[in-house]
Design a protein around this motif. Sequence first.
Motif, PDB file in Angstrom:
ATOM      1  N   VAL A 276     -31.165 -63.171  39.232  1.00 28.97           N
ATOM      2  CA  VAL A 276     -32.010 -63.996  40.114  1.00 28.97           C
ATOM      3  C   VAL A 276     -31.209 -64.483  41.315  1.00 28.97           C
ATOM      4  O   VAL A 276     -31.689 -64.457  42.462  1.00 28.97           O
ATOM      5  CB  VAL A 276     -32.607 -65.169  39.325  1.00 28.97           C
ATOM      6  N   ALA A 277     -29.970 -64.930  41.076  1.00 24.69           N
ATOM      7  CA  ALA A 277     -29.135 -65.394  42.181  1.00 24.69           C
ATOM      8  C   ALA A 277     -28.830 -64.257  43.162  1.00 24.69           C
ATOM      9  O   ALA A 277     -28.895 -64.433  44.385  1.00 24.69           O
ATOM     10  CB  ALA A 277     -27.836 -65.982  41.638  1.00 24.69           C
ATOM     11  N   GLY A 278     -28.508 -63.068  42.630  1.00 29.77           N
ATOM     12  CA  GLY A 278     -28.224 -61.937  43.510  1.00 29.77           C
ATOM     13  C   GLY A 278     -29.433 -61.493  44.304  1.00 29.77           C
ATOM     14  O   GLY A 278     -29.327 -61.183  45.499  1.00 29.77           O
ATOM     15  N   LEU A 279     -30.610 -61.463  43.660  1.00 27.25           N
ATOM     16  CA  LEU A 279     -31.832 -61.099  44.378  1.00 27.25           C
ATOM     17  C   LEU A 279     -32.168 -62.122  45.454  1.00 27.25           C
ATOM     18  O   LEU A 279     -32.666 -61.757  46.531  1.00 27.25           O
ATOM     19  CB  LEU A 279     -32.992 -60.971  43.391  1.00 27.25           C
ATOM     20  N   SER A 280     -31.900 -63.397  45.196  1.00 29.17           N
ATOM     21  CA  SER A 280     -32.150 -64.422  46.213  1.00 29.17           C
ATOM     22  C   SER A 280     -31.248 -64.223  47.415  1.00 29.17           C
ATOM     23  O   SER A 280     -31.694 -64.329  48.569  1.00 29.17           O
ATOM     24  CB  SER A 280     -31.936 -65.810  45.602  1.00 29.17           C
ATOM     25  N   MET A 281     -29.983 -63.936  47.180  1.00 30.55           N
ATOM     26  CA  MET A 281     -29.067 -63.671  48.286  1.00 30.55           C
ATOM     27  C   MET A 281     -29.487 -62.427  49.068  1.00 30.55           C
ATOM     28  O   MET A 281     -29.492 -62.425  50.305  1.00 30.55           O
ATOM     29  CB  MET A 281     -27.655 -63.493  47.743  1.00 30.55           C
ATOM     30  N   LEU A 282     -29.854 -61.379  48.335  1.00 30.27           N
ATOM     31  CA  LEU A 282     -30.257 -60.138  49.001  1.00 30.27           C
ATOM     32  C   LEU A 282     -31.522 -60.326  49.817  1.00 30.27           C
ATOM     33  O   LEU A 282     -31.602 -59.876  50.979  1.00 30.27           O
ATOM     34  CB  LEU A 282     -30.449 -59.049  47.947  1.00 30.27           C
ATOM     35  N   SER A 283     -32.526 -60.978  49.254  1.00 28.05           N
ATOM     36  CA  SER A 283     -33.781 -61.189  49.976  1.00 28.05           C
ATOM     37  C   SER A 283     -33.589 -62.111  51.173  1.00 28.05           C
ATOM     38  O   SER A 283     -34.189 -61.889  52.229  1.00 28.05           O
ATOM     39  CB  SER A 283     -34.837 -61.761  49.031  1.00 28.05           C
ATOM     40  N   THR A 284     -32.753 -63.127  51.028  1.00 35.13           N
ATOM     41  CA  THR A 284     -32.498 -64.022  52.161  1.00 35.13           C
ATOM     42  C   THR A 284     -31.843 -63.283  53.317  1.00 35.13           C
ATOM     43  O   THR A 284     -32.233 -63.433  54.475  1.00 35.13           O
ATOM     44  CB  THR A 284     -31.603 -65.192  51.714  1.00 35.13           C
ATOM     45  N   TYR A 285     -30.854 -62.472  53.004  1.00 36.72           N
ATOM     46  CA  TYR A 285     -30.153 -61.732  54.058  1.00 36.72           C
ATOM     47  C   TYR A 285     -31.076 -60.725  54.738  1.00 36.72           C
ATOM     48  O   TYR A 285     -31.134 -60.650  55.976  1.00 36.72           O
ATOM     49  CB  TYR A 285     -28.948 -61.022  53.447  1.00 36.72           C
ATOM     50  N   LEU A 286     -31.812 -59.947  53.941  1.00 33.66           N
ATOM     51  CA  LEU A 286     -32.679 -58.926  54.524  1.00 33.66           C
ATOM     52  C   LEU A 286     -33.827 -59.552  55.308  1.00 33.66           C
ATOM     53  O   LEU A 286     -34.175 -59.067  56.397  1.00 33.66           O
ATOM     54  CB  LEU A 286     -33.222 -58.014  53.426  1.00 33.66           C
ATOM     55  N   CYS A 287     -34.428 -60.619  54.787  1.00 33.52           N
ATOM     56  CA  CYS A 287     -35.520 -61.274  55.519  1.00 33.52           C
ATOM     57  C   CYS A 287     -35.023 -61.885  56.824  1.00 33.52           C
ATOM     58  O   CYS A 287     -35.711 -61.830  57.847  1.00 33.52           O
ATOM     59  CB  CYS A 287     -36.173 -62.341  54.647  1.00 33.52           C
ATOM     60  N   SER A 288     -33.823 -62.461  56.811  1.00 35.96           N
ATOM     61  CA  SER A 288     -33.252 -62.995  58.047  1.00 35.96           C
ATOM     62  C   SER A 288     -32.997 -61.872  59.052  1.00 35.96           C
ATOM     63  O   SER A 288     -33.260 -62.019  60.253  1.00 35.96           O
ATOM     64  CB  SER A 288     -31.951 -63.737  57.742  1.00 35.96           C
ATOM     65  N   LEU A 289     -32.504 -60.750  58.551  1.00 36.87           N
ATOM     66  CA  LEU A 289     -32.267 -59.610  59.438  1.00 36.87           C
ATOM     67  C   LEU A 289     -33.576 -59.084  60.017  1.00 36.87           C
ATOM     68  O   LEU A 289     -33.664 -58.798  61.227  1.00 36.87           O
ATOM     69  CB  LEU A 289     -31.554 -58.513  58.656  1.00 36.87           C
ATOM     70  N   TYR A 290     -34.614 -58.964  59.187  1.00 30.66           N
ATOM     71  CA  TYR A 290     -35.912 -58.505  59.671  1.00 30.66           C
ATOM     72  C   TYR A 290     -36.498 -59.492  60.683  1.00 30.66           C
ATOM     73  O   TYR A 290     -37.132 -59.072  61.662  1.00 30.66           O
ATOM     74  CB  TYR A 290     -36.881 -58.328  58.507  1.00 30.66           C
ATOM     75  N   ALA A 291     -36.289 -60.787  60.442  1.00 33.70           N
ATOM     76  CA  ALA A 291     -36.810 -61.787  61.375  1.00 33.70           C
ATOM     77  C   ALA A 291     -36.131 -61.672  62.738  1.00 33.70           C
ATOM     78  O   ALA A 291     -36.785 -61.792  63.783  1.00 33.70           O
ATOM     79  CB  ALA A 291     -36.609 -63.186  60.797  1.00 33.70           C
TER      80      ALA A 291
END
Length: 365
Positions: A276-291
Amino acid sequence: RGAQLHRRLLHSPAMEGVEMAKRGEESGELAMQQWEDFDNYSKEEKLEVLQKWANMDVPAIAVATVKGAVVRHPVLVSFWAVGLLIASLAGGLPVNTSQEEAYHILLQQAEVIDSRELGQQAEVELQKAEAVYHASSGLFSCDDTCQKAFDKVQMARAEVQRVQARRDMVLSEGRREVGIWSSFGVQDVRKSFWSAWQSGKDFAGRMTFYNVLFTVGAREESLYVMVFRLVMQYVVNLTMGLIGAFGFFMYSMYGLIVSYGASFMSGLAFFLLATVAGLSMLSTYLCSLYAVVAGGGAMLVQQAARHAALEMTKQAALQLDNGKEAKKLTQGGARCEGLTMPSDGLRRPGIDGVLAIWVCLFLVA
């Protein structure tokens, strides 16, 4: 009471977030439909469409999208927040002095086995045996000398595997002294995560380099199109690389849990929390990049629409023959007054400046 409850629900923050998200999606779909039918519009309609694109409120659309995501997926957002808290605050349980000393002693012993018995003896003997075997073997045949050399290679490989197994056993004994929930176990898991993360980024860099290498000179395109295509290729490669790296991290984390000797329930709980912690880090980074990419693309589109509207206004002004038509154009141009540049010398940045800002933000992300 039912009517009052209904009115309260309609004016609640959750319903307001849903309505904002719907309005943002409807406006975005309408803008895309207008952009697809742009060539079939008249000049006045084109000016109106360009004005809508130039005056599009990107921050409001982003806020509405975030609010809509929070309202529609509260469970996923909750897991995401919990995962970020775990990733940022979890440091592991402390261990006593005797456990720490035993862990360091066994860790040093494993390092000695790895550097001396494995690196300086077993692997060196394996390299020598392989060199002799390759020197004595033919292209399609292997005589008695070659077969003896091959047997020595097999024995050297077995010795390397034996030393590696002994090193892993000593290392596992030291890890069992502290456990996977200790600060040492959490630190090893963090190292594994960031090592996999870096490998995913390296993969994206290599793939983007190959994409550029095989497409340079293959087509004639402007600088803006080339930069945009390069950024999009890197985003796609980075997404694939990080997702693949996260899968490798999960596999290596399973190996660490087994090496630390955790029980089934304890290891399963640790594995789920770390996932869960790794998926949160991954989703945060990718969503920030997409934004960043989407926001920069919207800025480029707005600036291009602004310039296109000004060019259309100038071309229409040059085609006027009398003052009446010029007056009509001036009155019609009041509708797109938001597209004109300010006259106080503070001009808005051109498309080159917007492109440079977008690339800088992308590199920072």
